[in-house]
Design an enzyme around this catalytic site. Structure first.
Site, mmCIF file in Angstrom:
data_model
loop_
_atom_site.group_PDB
_atom_site.id
_atom_site.type_symbol
_atom_site.label_atom_id
_atom_site.label_comp_id
_atom_site.label_asym_id
_atom_site.label_seq_id
_atom_site.Cartn_x
_atom_site.Cartn_y
_atom_site.Cartn_z
ATOM 1 N N HIS A 1 -3.055 3.240 -4.592
ATOM 2 C CA HIS A 1 -2.368 2.671 -3.405
ATOM 3 C C HIS A 1 -0.961 2.205 -3.793
ATOM 4 O O HIS A 1 -0.483 1.171 -3.349
ATOM 5 C CB HIS A 1 -3.188 1.523 -2.804
ATOM 6 C CG HIS A 1 -4.443 1.996 -2.131
ATOM 7 N ND1 HIS A 1 -4.447 2.522 -0.864
ATOM 8 C CD2 HIS A 1 -5.730 2.042 -2.560
ATOM 9 C CE1 HIS A 1 -5.699 2.867 -0.532
ATOM 10 N NE2 HIS A 1 -6.484 2.591 -1.542
ATOM 11 N N ASP B 1 0.856 -1.191 0.000
ATOM 12 C CA ASP B 1 0.000 0.000 0.000
ATOM 13 C C ASP B 1 0.889 1.238 0.000
ATOM 14 O O ASP B 1 2.124 1.119 -0.063
ATOM 15 C CB ASP B 1 -0.971 -0.023 1.199
ATOM 16 C CG ASP B 1 -2.315 0.592 0.821
ATOM 17 O OD1 ASP B 1 -2.313 1.760 0.396
ATOM 18 O OD2 ASP B 1 -3.342 -0.101 0.921
ATOM 19 N N GLU C 1 -10.106 3.010 -4.786
ATOM 20 C CA GLU C 1 -9.708 4.370 -4.372
ATOM 21 C C GLU C 1 -8.595 4.958 -5.227
ATOM 22 O O GLU C 1 -7.703 5.633 -4.702
ATOM 23 C CB GLU C 1 -9.286 4.346 -2.883
ATOM 24 C CG GLU C 1 -10.408 3.920 -1.965
ATOM 25 C CD GLU C 1 -10.000 3.826 -0.500
ATOM 26 O OE1 GLU C 1 -10.831 4.115 0.347
ATOM 27 O OE2 GLU C 1 -8.839 3.442 -0.217
HETATM 28 C C1 ACM Z 1 -11.031 -0.474 0.884
HETATM 29 O O1 ACM Z 1 -11.496 -0.466 2.039
HETATM 30 N N1 ACM Z 1 -10.357 0.574 0.428
HETATM 31 C C2 ACM Z 1 -11.212 -1.590 0.004
#
Ligand code: ACM
Length: 535
Positions: free
Chosen positions: A257, A185, A320
């Protein structure tokens, strides 16, 4: 007087307590198993040895009268309910009989048998001084869902492999079978990739971590965090999990990410100067670029990941990915136009399809968070529905498989009561134990045919606000116990008060394993005049 029911979690489909005398395990008990079920018998023997100190033999053909007649017998035969994870477990005064058509079912029968014994069977010390009895029962059992998962985020909190093994043990006790491992991440890259050492040398280190909740802007703690799992450690963990019928699903995030990866190899990103491995939580802007060299990098990484994880599924993230950098970058815009794509959502969809096509050549099935629906869903993708249940509904209507991970019901980084001033810091929300247990994973909107696309349910342990392994236990348990019941039991499962009654004993099993669960005090009657917590 009805006979007392054993405190089993998850509750088996059918459990009849018998009138007969209890079974007593002794140091002379013989385990009888052969062929395909022998490894499941060995697993049970090894857990019994850890708990009792007795090395009970597993033999194919016990001599007549061996064990003084006390034996645990594994039989390879169809149990009452269908499926490779189904089993029958019959306990009487001298014999435990386990019937299963496959190793997984026999393993789960062993797990149920352990729960029939006193909780101290799970102690980290052998307890040779105790009397080990199990009530006479007849159990017929099988799971509702084939995907019964928990996700652990090792990017934000780097757990030891010892912790993960203990977590796997406890998962297996709950008959959970997928550990989704969030390995990379913005705040850390935690998997060794031989071809790209900077991923861990640079991407595996962050300078410090934001203090407290990020919205309070309290600055960093000044404490560096670093660490990663070597390929050798990963192979060992995968084998450890497989022996307990748990598959590990690796997740390599893209196109967002990606900040730790881009910090290590700035040429994978958009900006001329990469940002550092992030010390802050929240959604970040850093994206991979869409150049051929970046896809070559991702294929190289996935090739090494595939060699480590035999599970047929692989998770590519997809969540995201805010499109700001792609929108502002002339090269990305030119690429998007050259591909004839109308917007950045379609560019993400194109990105994911490139990866899907590669995974297919490797015989792997792609899993992604529900944002992979935006701009068009890849044909063979399995969707993890996390922003509610709509992603799963959309996927099932397209005929794609989906796994239910919705944040209102199974995000275990949420507070566990409505009284944050009585709880450790968390990301927010309110997910009490009762709400997890109440969750019905099949959305009412689906036809029976579409409902078949819902392959299971999964709890999420994001770790931004769990700085220690103890805190992670606290967030995970007993909500994971409730999740196990949602994933395993039929739709008409026992009501929450019944679960709570069984949980009283079950928590003792967690105590003896040093699992630092949250005591569900608000469900206990309060003494007169005592304050009550708002669940
Ligand atoms: C997530 O909680 N961003 C998958």
């Amino acid at each position: 007087m009805p006979l007392p029911q054993p405190a089993l979690i998850p509750q088996p489909q059918r459990c009849t307590v018998l009138e007969g005398a209890a079974f007593t395990l002794t140091k002379d008990t013989v385990i009888h198993a052969s062929g395909a079920l022998a490894p499941s018998a060995q697993q049970l023997a090894s857990r019994l040895r850890a708990g009792t100190g007795w090395a009970l033999p597993v033999v194919a053909d016990p001599a007549p009268g061996a064990g003084g007649g006390s034996r645990i017998e594994f039989r390879l035969a169809p149990p009452a309910l269908p499926g490779p994870e189904a089993y029958n477990l019959q306990v009487d005064a001298t014999r435990v009989t386990i019937t299963a058509s496959a190793p997984a079912g026999a393993f789960y029968a062993g797990q149920t048998f352990l729960q029939l014994l006193p909780p101290a069977i799970f102690d980290i010390f052998p307890r040779a001084e105790l009397k080990w009895t199990a009530p006479a029962v007849a159990i017929e059992d099988a799971p509702r869902f084939r995907w019964r998962g928990v996700m652990i985020d090792s990017a934000r909190l780097f757990q030891t492999t010892g912790y993960l093994k203990r977590f796997i043990d406890v998962m297996a006790q709950h008959k959970l079978n997928v550990l989704h491992w969030h390995l990379v991440d913005d705040q850390g890259w935690r998997i060794e990739i031989k071809k790209y050492p900077r991923l861990t040398e640079v991407g595996g280190k962050r300078r410090e971590t934001v203090r407290g909740h990020r919205i309070n802007l309290l600055g960093g703690d000044g404490v560096p965090v670093e660490g990663y799992y070597t390929q050798e450690e990963i192979r060992d963990l995968v084998a450890y999990a497989a022996a307990r019928h748990i598959q590990i699903l690796p997740e390599i995030e893209m196109p967002g990410h990606a900040q730790a990866a881009v910090a290590a190899y700035p040429e994978l990103g958009i900006l001329p100067q990469a940002r550092e491995v992030s010390c802050m939580w929240g959604i970040h802007e850093t994206l991979f670029n869409t150049k051929p060299a970046t896809f070559a990098f991702l294929q190289d990484v996935l090739t090494e990941v595939i060699a480590l994880f035999p599970f047929e599924y692989l998770h590519i993230g997809g969540d995201e990915a805010v499109k700001k950098q792609w929108k502002e970058d002339p090269a990305t815009q030119a690429h998007m136009k050259a591909l004839g794509l109308p917007d950045e959502e379609h560019l993400q969809s194109w990105f994911i399809r490139q990866i899907e096509a590669f995974l297919q050549t490797q015989g792997r099935r792609m899993v992604g968070w529900d944002e992979i629906l935006e701009g068009g869903l890849a044909k063979s993708a399995t969707v993890m529905s996390w922003r509610g249940i709509e992603g799963a509904i959309a996927a099932a209507k397209l005929g794609n498989d989906a796994i239910m991970c919705p944040n209102p019901f199974v995000y275990f980084d949420y507070f566990q009561s409505g009284s944050p001033d009585h709880e450790p810091l968390s990301i927010g929300g309110n997910l009490p134990l009762a709400k997890v247990h109440s969750y019905e994973p099949i959305p009412a909107e689906l036809t029976p045919g579409q409902a078949g696309c819902i392959v299971g349910v999964q709890g999420q342990l994001w770790t931004e606000y769990t700085p220690t392994a103890n805190r992670l236990d606290y967030m995970a348990f007993p909500r994971t116990c409730a999740l196990a019941e949602v994933a395993w039991c039929p739709r008409e499962r026992p009501a929450f008060p019944d679960f709570l009654g069984r949980l009283r004993t079950h928590l003792r099993r967690l105590d003896v394993q040093d699992v630092r669960y949250r005591a569900p005090l608000e469900y206990l009657p309060a003494p007169d005049g005592a304050g009550t917590l708002n669940a």
